[in-house]
Design a protein around this motif. Structure first.
Motif, mmCIF file in Angstrom:
data_model
loop_
_atom_site.group_PDB
_atom_site.id
_atom_site.type_symbol
_atom_site.label_atom_id
_atom_site.label_comp_id
_atom_site.label_asym_id
_atom_site.label_seq_id
_atom_site.Cartn_x
_atom_site.Cartn_y
_atom_site.Cartn_z
ATOM 1 N N THR B 238 -12.621 -0.593 -1.330
ATOM 2 C CA THR B 238 -12.021 -1.515 -0.380
ATOM 3 C C THR B 238 -12.895 -2.749 -0.225
ATOM 4 O O THR B 238 -12.414 -3.884 -0.256
ATOM 5 C CB THR B 238 -11.845 -0.831 0.990
ATOM 6 O OG1 THR B 238 -11.225 0.417 0.781
ATOM 7 C CG2 THR B 238 -11.009 -1.670 1.907
ATOM 8 N N SER B 247 -9.081 3.051 -3.225
ATOM 9 C CA SER B 247 -8.302 1.988 -2.600
ATOM 10 C C SER B 247 -6.813 2.295 -2.721
ATOM 11 O O SER B 247 -6.020 1.869 -1.880
ATOM 12 C CB SER B 247 -8.647 0.629 -3.207
ATOM 13 O OG SER B 247 -8.256 0.562 -4.540
ATOM 14 N N THR B 251 -4.595 2.150 0.533
ATOM 15 C CA THR B 251 -3.404 1.314 0.624
ATOM 16 C C THR B 251 -2.169 2.167 0.916
ATOM 17 O O THR B 251 -1.324 1.798 1.733
ATOM 18 C CB THR B 251 -3.166 0.546 -0.697
ATOM 19 O OG1 THR B 251 -4.431 0.167 -1.226
ATOM 20 C CG2 THR B 251 -2.325 -0.669 -0.479
#
Lengths: 296, 296
Positions: B238, B247, B251
């Motif tokens: 991130t 990530s 997300t």
């Protein structure tokens, strides 16, 4: 059969309360002479004072924005500069200790209470209870806290309470494991046998007889966990899953400012990062000192 | 037993995700089209079945199959983790060995204390400080891990050095500490004394007698750090805007993209189980006592 009614007099290696002040006095004495502990305590107390009274002595309101003076570098009127909304970074760093120093200790207390109760039960009963619960705890411990927190927060929504519960419950198994191994040693001692002969209930034996004798490892583990709790709270805030705006929390400030780091606005993140670093290292020094004091 | 634990793990996580979310989605039509209004067990069964056949489901957000995203992300994460590991394993072990050979001298103090301090800091804090030093002030390294399209092997490594450093620092402390205590124990043992007394050169004693025994626990620690590493990846990816599995999960969690989230977590579970298995295997290869014990 005199042992049945004099459990208090039974010698236990890790000193029950009734044995007088000397064991605890000794611990306090060696803490007071430990440089590591005192350094850590000093750092920790500094941030506690900032958290409690910071709001009254900071030069600016940490939440007041002043767009005209946004992103000014450190200078005499703004010691640590200002952020993208023109808020004084120095004031924000000082007051920013408040949320993390509320959430992390509460999470640690929750972990300690839940972990101790669980550890006492599985250590005392052993057998199938221990086998089943220990396997479940192991599986739980294998999942990184960040991932557990991510899932829990997606399911429950973000709030300080969620963060406290998530961190508290994910640390509880670790404390339970420590308590369990301490209880396994204690339950073989004579005073436990004495309590059983007096027909004390399982609950009484666990919480009144054994618990006071496993306090030292619990205390050590709790201080260590506090360091990890601060680590976890800061990380979750940085990820946007912890403390929410407009709090001047350190992790949160870093996450909202690090996007501009390439522009050279280093003061918007550096002081928050150093604040987290000092607090985490401080707590770990305290933990190290406590560990040393109990294991000498 | 560890392997079994690892096998059960992804199942638990999958159920944990499916449980709360199936109730949460209030939109019945959507539920129906996604198939989440079927009984939980049916969903879970078909999800696992499909996963095993390479079908990880369809992303709610991208309206496209999840599998290519997960495979790409996993590949990227592995690159990052591999660089961190390749750097940290030799350097960490070397650090621990050097510290143990200089026990209680300044060099040992520096390595032990330095290692301890960097280990307890959250990755994003060391990450921010490293970005400031190497990316913003010295301008030696790029601050985001996004290399130009079609970049060669070395360019990619160049972009990944900075992101791998925070992981390196956290792991360095653990590995160095384990290697150090393993070394101290081995140096203090009877077989080392025997080797010295029978006139073997110091170098041979260290290489053939001390190191082999000292590094066994270190290998276990390295393996158990895989779980940590995955948590660390979420944060690091991130921070450096890197398209890895961490990530991806992050997300997906933010966007409530459950198929993506589930596939990501299950993938992590599998990676974790495989890593644990490999570690068990390595340990038995390196430790004849276990290998021969099993054969008997």
């Amino acid at each position: 059969m005199s042992a049945t009614d004099t459990p208090v007099g039974m010698p236990a290696p890790s000193a029950p309360d009734t044995a007088g002040r000397s064991p605890w006095g000794e611990v306090l004495h060696s803490l007071a002479r430990s440089g590591t502990f005192l350094t850590g305590l000093f750092i920790l107390l500094f941030w506690v004072v900032c958290a409690l009274f910071g709001q009254h002595f900071v030069p600016y309101d940490p939440l007041a924005s002043d767009i005209i003076n946004a992103l000014t570098p450190p200078a005499a009127d703004h010691w640590f500069g200002t952020d993208q909304l023109g808020r004084d970074v120095f004031s924000r760093v000082i007051v920013g200790s408040r949320d993390i120093l509320t959430v992390a200790p509460l999470a640690t207390i929750l972990a300690t209470i839940a972990g101790t109760a669980l550890g006492l039960v599985i250590g005392y009963f052993r057998g199938i209870v221990d086998d089943v619960i220990s396997r479940v705890l192991e599986a739980f411990m294998a999942i990184p806290v960040v991932i557990i927190a991510l899932l829990a927060i997606v399911a429950l929504g973000t709030s300080k309470v969620t963060v406290i519960v998530v961190i508290g419950l994910s640390f509880a198994p670790i404390i339970a494991r420590t308590v369990r191994s301490a209880v396994l040693a204690e339950r073989e001692l004579d005073y436990v046998a004495a309590a059983k002969l007096r027909h004390e209930g399982a609950l009484h034996t666990m919480f009144v007889e054994i618990l006071p004798n496993v306090i030292p490892p619990i205390l050590v583990e709790t201080t260590v966990r506090l360091g990890y709790a601060i680590f976890a709270v800061a990380t979750l805030s940085f990820m946007g899953f912890g403390i929410q705006p407009p709090s001047p929390d350190w992790g949160l400030s870093i996450s909202s400012n690090y996007g501009m780091i390439g522009g050279g606005f280093w003061w918007t993140v550096l002081f928050d990062a150093l604040a987290i670093a000092s607090l985490v290292i401080g707590v770990n020094l305290v933990a190290d000192g406590v560990h040393g004091a109990f294991n000498d | 037993m560890v392997f079994l634990g690892g096998q059960v793990l992804p199942g638990n996580v999958g159920r944990a995700i499916l449980g709360p979310f199936a109730d949460q989605r209030a939109v019945d039509a959507l539920n129906h089209s996604l198939g989440v209004d079927r009984p939980l067990l049916v969903q879970y069964g078909s999800w696992i079945w499909n996963f095993l056949h390479g079908d990880m489901g369809t992303s709610y957000v991208f309206r496209a199959p999840v599998a290519p995203f997960v495979v790409d992300a996993l590949g990227n994460s592995m690159k990052l983790a591999l660089i961190a590991f390749v750097l940290v394993v030799p350097i960490g072990i070397l650090g621990g060995v050097v510290a143990a050979l200089n026990l209680n001298r300044p060099l040992d103090r520096i390595i032990s204390l330095g290692g301890l301090s960097v280990t307890v800091l959250p990755e994003f804090v060391t990450g921010i400080i490293l970005i400031l030093i190497f990316g913003v002030w010295l301008r030696w390294l790029p601050i985001a891990a996004a290399w130009p399209k079609g970049a060669g092997f070395f360019t990619q490594i160049y972009y990944l050095i900075l992101p791998s450093l925070p992981l390196f620092l956290v792991l360095f402390g653990y590995i160095a500490r384990m290697a150090r205590s393993g070394m101290i124990e081995a140096l203090d043992s009877d077989y080392t004394r025997t080797a010295v007394l029978k006139g073997l050169p110091w170098r041979t004693v260290i290489w053939r007698h001390v190191l082999r025994n000292a590094l066994l626990p270190t290998i276990t620690v390295i393996a158990t750090q895989t779980g940590y590493l995955i948590g660390g990846l979420v944060v690091i990816e991130t921070l450096f805007r890197y398209q890895g599995i961490g990530s991806l999960i992050f997300t997906a969690a933010r966007g409530k993209d459950f198929p993506m989230l589930e596939a990501g977590i299950l993938t992590i579970g599998i990676v974790y189980a495989v890593a644990t298995l490999v570690a068990d295997f390595l340990y038995s290869v390196l430790n004849p006592r276990i290998r021969l014990g099993a054969e008997q």
